[in-house]
Design an enzyme around this catalytic site. Structure first.
Site, short mmCIF file in Angstrom:
data_model
loop_
_atom_site.label_atom_id
_atom_site.label_comp_id
_atom_site.label_asym_id
_atom_site.label_seq_id
_atom_site.Cartn_x
_atom_site.Cartn_y
_atom_site.Cartn_z
CG HIS A 19 61.47 -13.53 54.32
ND1 HIS A 19 62.42 -13.49 55.32
CD2 HIS A 19 62.12 -13.95 53.21
CE1 HIS A 19 63.59 -13.85 54.82
NE2 HIS A 19 63.44 -14.14 53.54
CG HIS A 23 59.58 -14.71 58.52
ND1 HIS A 23 58.62 -13.74 58.74
CD2 HIS A 23 60.72 -14.04 58.19
CE1 HIS A 23 59.14 -12.54 58.56
NE2 HIS A 23 60.42 -12.69 58.23
CG ASP A 25 64.93 -12.51 58.41
OD1 ASP A 25 63.98 -13.04 57.82
OD2 ASP A 25 64.98 -11.29 58.66
CG HIS A 29 66.89 -11.96 54.65
ND1 HIS A 29 66.28 -11.87 53.43
CD2 HIS A 29 66.17 -11.16 55.48
CE1 HIS A 29 65.24 -11.06 53.50
NE2 HIS A 29 65.15 -10.61 54.74
CG HIS A 133 67.26 -7.23 58.23
ND1 HIS A 133 66.32 -6.22 58.19
CD2 HIS A 133 66.57 -8.38 58.40
CE1 HIS A 133 65.12 -6.74 58.32
NE2 HIS A 133 65.24 -8.07 58.45
CD GLU A 145 62.36 -10.29 60.29
OE1 GLU A 145 63.12 -9.30 60.28
OE2 GLU A 145 61.98 -10.87 59.25
#
Length: 186
Positions: A19, A23, A25, A29, A133, A145
């Protein structure tokens, strides 16, 4: 290895977390037994996207999202005040603009395909980190992100975001580029 030290070639070593920097997710995650990054369908990260300007200095909210008529299947990239203030320092900015948990649930209800944010987390540092999230990733929404949108105007863009293909990983560094879409000439 290093040519300057007499080696036959130069070879660098790279060590970082999944991360780091820009990056992605994967659902795994925050979702137990959720898909890992190697299950990413490329149509989630390659194609038309929309950069949405967020005025709030604190968080992306449902009220603000309603004004943007978010549609099913869209790839949405949020350009906030983060773009102009967070990337100019090496220090971590704790009060970055994030997607509120309510807004994340709204995006899940709308059925978006991908959400991208212009700082290091889609959820807040103090508020709504886990909840945001879970709402997005639990709905199968892929998350990017760490985007730098400082030179990108709101509106339609072409997106290409290619994360490292790490088998079984919950995330991976990615190279993301956007190109503004121009109206077709007649």
């Amino acid at each position: 290895m290093d040519l300057e030290k007499g080696d036959a070639c130069t070879v660098s070593r790279l060590s970082m977390g999944a991360h780091t920097g820009t990056h992605m997710d994967a659902p795994s995650h925050f979702v137990a037994r959720g898909p890992s990054l190697d299950a990413l369908p490329f149509d989630a990260v390659v194609g038309r996207a929309r950069v949405v300007a967020i005025r709030s200095p604190r968080a992306v909210t449902v009220e603000e999202l309603r004004r943007h008529a978010i549609r099913r299947g869209e790839r949405i990239l949020f350009r906030t005040r983060n773009s102009g203030r967070c990337w100019g320092t090496d220090a971590f900015v704790e009060d970055f603009v994030y997607v509120s948990a309510d807004a994340a649930r709204y995006l899940a209800e709308r059925g978006v395909r991908l959400v991208g944010v212009d700082y290091l987390s889609v959820g807040g540092f103090v508020h709504d980190g886990q909840e945001t999230h879970e709402a997005l990733l639990g709905a199968g929404i892929w998350v990017v992100e760490g985007l730098d949108l400082s030179k990108v105007r709101p509106g339609p863009v072409d997106l290409v975001c290619l994360p490292l293909r790490l088998s079984g990983s919950e995330g991976a560094p990615a190279r993301a580029i956007v190109r503004e879409r121009r109206p077709a000439r007649r």
